[in-house]
Enzyme design. Structure first.
Site, short mmCIF file in Angstrom:
data_model
loop_
_atom_site.label_atom_id
_atom_site.label_comp_id
_atom_site.label_asym_id
_atom_site.label_seq_id
_atom_site.Cartn_x
_atom_site.Cartn_y
_atom_site.Cartn_z
N GLY A 92 17.72 -5.33 5.00
CA GLY A 92 16.55 -4.90 5.77
C GLY A 92 15.23 -5.41 5.23
O GLY A 92 14.19 -4.76 5.41
N THR A 94 11.89 -6.85 5.25
CA THR A 94 10.99 -7.05 6.40
C THR A 94 9.82 -7.98 6.08
O THR A 94 9.27 -8.60 6.99
CB THR A 94 10.42 -5.70 6.89
N HIS A 97 8.34 -12.20 1.47
CA HIS A 97 7.74 -12.62 0.19
C HIS A 97 8.33 -11.64 -0.82
O HIS A 97 8.13 -10.42 -0.69
CB HIS A 97 6.21 -12.52 0.28
N HIS A 99 9.48 -8.99 -3.24
CA HIS A 99 8.73 -7.83 -3.74
C HIS A 99 9.71 -6.80 -4.29
O HIS A 99 10.84 -6.69 -3.84
CB HIS A 99 7.86 -7.22 -2.65
N HIS A 101 9.96 -2.71 -5.07
CA HIS A 101 9.39 -1.39 -4.83
C HIS A 101 9.56 -0.57 -6.11
O HIS A 101 10.68 -0.48 -6.64
CB HIS A 101 10.16 -0.65 -3.74
P1 5GP Z 1 10.99 -4.39 2.63
O1 5GP Z 1 11.54 -3.56 3.75
O2 5GP Z 1 10.75 -5.81 3.04
O3 5GP Z 1 11.72 -4.25 1.34
O4 5GP Z 1 9.58 -3.73 2.32
C1 5GP Z 1 8.38 -4.12 2.86
C2 5GP Z 1 7.37 -3.06 2.46
O5 5GP Z 1 6.09 -3.59 2.64
C3 5GP Z 1 7.46 -1.78 3.31
O6 5GP Z 1 7.67 -0.67 2.44
C4 5GP Z 1 6.09 -1.73 4.00
O7 5GP Z 1 5.61 -0.42 4.09
C5 5GP Z 1 5.23 -2.60 3.11
N1 5GP Z 1 4.16 -3.30 3.79
C6 5GP Z 1 4.28 -4.06 4.93
N2 5GP Z 1 3.09 -4.62 5.25
C7 5GP Z 1 2.21 -4.20 4.29
C8 5GP Z 1 0.82 -4.44 4.08
O8 5GP Z 1 0.14 -5.14 4.82
N3 5GP Z 1 0.26 -3.85 2.97
C9 5GP Z 1 0.98 -3.07 2.12
N4 5GP Z 1 0.33 -2.55 1.09
N5 5GP Z 1 2.29 -2.83 2.29
C10 5GP Z 1 2.89 -3.37 3.37
ZN ZN Z 2 4.02 -15.21 0.43
#
Ligand code: 5GP
Ligand code: ZN
Length: 113
Positions: A92, A94, A97, A99, A101
């Protein structure tokens, strides 16, 4: 990477408040926090996800070193925390790039593993 939101945040283009930053890594609050403390740690350089990390690249060590410093700085070093990385479609991911958590600030319930 043009149009990558985390490239823009990590490189200061959007004026986002940084929790921690060094030459390689930036950390900032998640937009949609899932715990009292929910911080995203990202490399300043664009990597799509962990599959883009070469074996000779020490960016993951730099990220975990930053996490260690953030844990002390933000006061959750003693109580513990969880680090989550979503890689690709089935996980999942989203934002494409890489990252990590950091989830902290309460007793974390449900464990998948
Ligand atoms: P993934 O689901 O890809 O592991 O997590 C993406 C995370 O990025 C999500 O928890 C979402 O809330 C966070 N996120 C998405 N867009 C932005 C943004 O523009 N700024 C910040 N600070 N967090 C973002
Ligand atoms: Zn990037």
């Amino acid at each position: 990477m043009e149009d990558c939101i985390f490239c823009k945040i990590a490189n200061g283009e959007l004026g986002t408040a940084m929790i921690y930053e060094n030459e390689y890594v930036a950390a900032f609050k998640d937009l949609n926090p899932q715990a009292p403390i929910h911080i995203l740690v990202v490399p300043k350089k664009h990597y799509e996800n962990v599959l883009a990390v070469d074996e000779n690249d020490n960016i993951i060590a730099k990220i975990y070193s930053a996490i260690n410093k953030i844990a002390k700085q933000e006061g959750f070093y003693e109580n513990g925390f969880r680090v989550i990385n979503n890689c690709g479609k089935d996980a999942g991911q989203t934002v494409m790039h890489m990252h990590f958590h950091i989830i902290a600030g309460k007793t974390l319930g449900e464990k998948i593993v």
